[in-house]
Design an enzyme around this catalytic site. Structure first.
Site, mmCIF file in Angstrom:
data_model
loop_
_atom_site.group_PDB
_atom_site.id
_atom_site.type_symbol
_atom_site.label_atom_id
_atom_site.label_comp_id
_atom_site.label_asym_id
_atom_site.label_seq_id
_atom_site.Cartn_x
_atom_site.Cartn_y
_atom_site.Cartn_z
ATOM 1 N N LEU A 122 1.213 -1.243 0.193
ATOM 2 C CA LEU A 122 -0.645 0.138 0.326
ATOM 3 C C LEU A 122 0.745 1.553 0.483
ATOM 4 C CD1 LEU A 122 -3.139 1.748 -0.095
ATOM 5 C CD2 LEU A 122 -2.627 1.749 2.768
ATOM 6 N N GLU A 124 3.396 4.159 -0.525
ATOM 7 C CA GLU A 124 4.929 4.718 -1.370
ATOM 8 C C GLU A 124 5.093 5.530 -1.209
ATOM 9 O OE1 GLU A 124 0.825 3.396 -5.139
ATOM 10 O OE2 GLU A 124 1.437 5.489 -4.818
ATOM 11 N N PRO A 125 6.092 5.685 -2.023
ATOM 12 C CA PRO A 125 6.719 7.102 -1.424
ATOM 13 C C PRO A 125 6.082 9.007 -1.351
ATOM 14 C CG PRO A 125 8.116 6.238 -3.728
ATOM 15 C CD PRO A 125 7.018 5.796 -3.044
ATOM 16 N N GLY A 128 1.391 7.833 2.456
ATOM 17 C CA GLY A 128 1.641 6.511 4.004
ATOM 18 C C GLY A 128 0.892 6.714 3.791
ATOM 19 N N GLU A 364 1.489 0.808 10.261
ATOM 20 C CA GLU A 364 -0.075 1.354 10.484
ATOM 21 C C GLU A 364 -0.232 1.820 11.351
ATOM 22 O OE1 GLU A 364 -0.895 -2.116 10.343
ATOM 23 O OE2 GLU A 364 0.199 -3.567 10.421
#
Length: 385
Positions: A122, A124-125, A128, A364
């Site tokens: 899920l 990505e740069p 988040g 998380e």
């Protein structure tokens, strides 16, 4: 699970952790790898599938049972739990929450046995805690989907056999809408894994970037089939809620170990003619950590019961993850303080746990994201202006 069976599982895991894993913690930290024999023992004990239903080959623990198991896992390096955490947690739950029955039958037994390791793709740069910024795309090309994009900090990516990949399937949909989840097996042309990340702590738990360049998957790779198209964020949110209960329990287990290390050191370390346990300022540090640990444990157990009952599946998990991840950081800091200079030395457990604990406030969903979730649950529409 029958209470006596659960007690047997907890006892066997506790014995395994303390006799087999704890003596190797320093080696795991230095070599950044879990020994192969420990991996095989985890598989044989059913740890790769403790949260997967029995009909798919798992132990079928509910949340209340799971957190008690995770308390035991938290006693040692979190790298061990990371081996099978994605299979039971955010990756495996993608299938449990959104998969078709065929997808569940095909994949969950493999996850439960440890034959297959799954990752959750899920982050990505530039996306988040807020998936609405997700830029990985999936477009229809004939009967297939073609995926392009990159993922970052993906747990178990270097050893993953399948990656649950989230991509935007409807570019015109606003925010979190228009996102779907895909089963992308390792070895699919165009899928590549970057080098292992060099992290502050949690050595032995591997993360890496994932790159998807014109990765073509069939229509049945969409989690949930046709009904799963543009439904990926709902699936991800449910997976993350369960994962927050799990991570909160892991933090409690680590806090238990930190209290144990602090108490043992204070009882045996002497200053002059007296153990430092006799100093009231040291007693205050220990008392605060014991109280934090006990509060976290009670919160997690209550949160898990409500999660199982379906009465609180959003705010409770966020509150538990927020409190416990912050709590274990405080307990780790106090443990180093009790140890004094020794607590700053490599090879001392509290130094390693101090580094390991910092990550729990980030993944998380960061502590700040948990604050937003908790506040919106309490304030309702007024929180959105």
């Amino acid at each position: 699970m029958d209470p006596s069976d659960l007690a047997d599982v907890l006892a066997s895991v506790r014995a395994f952790i303390r006799a087999e894993v704890v003596p190797l913690e320093e080696q795991i930290d230095e070599q950044n790898e879990i020994p192969a024999r420990l991996v095989e023992q985890c598989k044989s004990m059913g740890l790769y599938g403790f949260a997967i239903p029995q009909r798919y080959g798992g132990l079928g623990l509910n949340a209340t049972e799971e957190v008690q198991l995770v308390f035991e896992l938290g006693w040692t390096t979190p790298a061990l739990r990371s081996l099978f955490g994605t299979n039971n947690g955010i990756a495996g739950h993608v299938l449990l929450e959104g998969g078709t029955e065929e997808q569940k039958k095909n994949w969950l037994p493999l996850l439960a046995s440890g034959e297959v390791t799954a990752s959750f793709g899920l982050t990505e740069p530039d996306a988040g805690s807020d998936p609405s910024a997700l830029t990985t795309t999936a477009r229809r090309v004939g009967p297939d989907w073609v995926i392009n994009g990159s993922k970052r900090y993906i747990t178990n990516a270097p050893i993953a056999d399948v990656i649950m990949t989230f991509a935007r399937t409807n570019p015109d949909a606003p925010g979190n809408r228009g996102i779907s989840a895909f089963l992308v097996p390792a070895g699919t042309p165009g899928l590549s894994i970057g080098p292992k990340d060099h992290k502050m702590g949690q050595f032995g738990a591997w993360t890496a970037d994932v790159h998807l360049d014109d990765v073509r998957v069939p229509a049945d790779a969409v989690i949930g089939g046709a009904d799963g198209i543009d439904n990926g964020f709902r699936i991800a949110a449910k997976c993350l809620a369960h994962g927050r209960v799990h991570i909160a329990a892991l933090c409690v287990g680590m806090a238990d170990r930190l209290v144990h290390e602090s108490v043992a050191f204070a009882q045996t370390r002497r200053a002059g003619e007296r153990p430092i346990a006799s100093f009231q300022l040291v007693q205050g540090l220990i008392a605060d950590s014991v109280t934090d640990y006990r509060a976290g444990r009670a919160l997690v157990l209550e949160t898990a019961r409500a999660f199982d009952a379906g009465t609180d599946t959003i705010g409770g998990p966020a509150a538990a993850k927020y409190f416990c991840s912050e709590m274990v950081g405080r307990v780790a800091d106090r443990a180093v303080q009790v140890h004094g200079g020794a607590g700053y030395m490599r090879g001392v457990p509290v130094e390693r746990f101090y580094r390991d604990a910092r990550l729990f406030r980030l993944y998380e969903g960061t502590s700040q994201i948990q604050q937003v979730i908790i506040a919106r649950e309490a304030l309702g529409e007024a929180a959105r202006g």
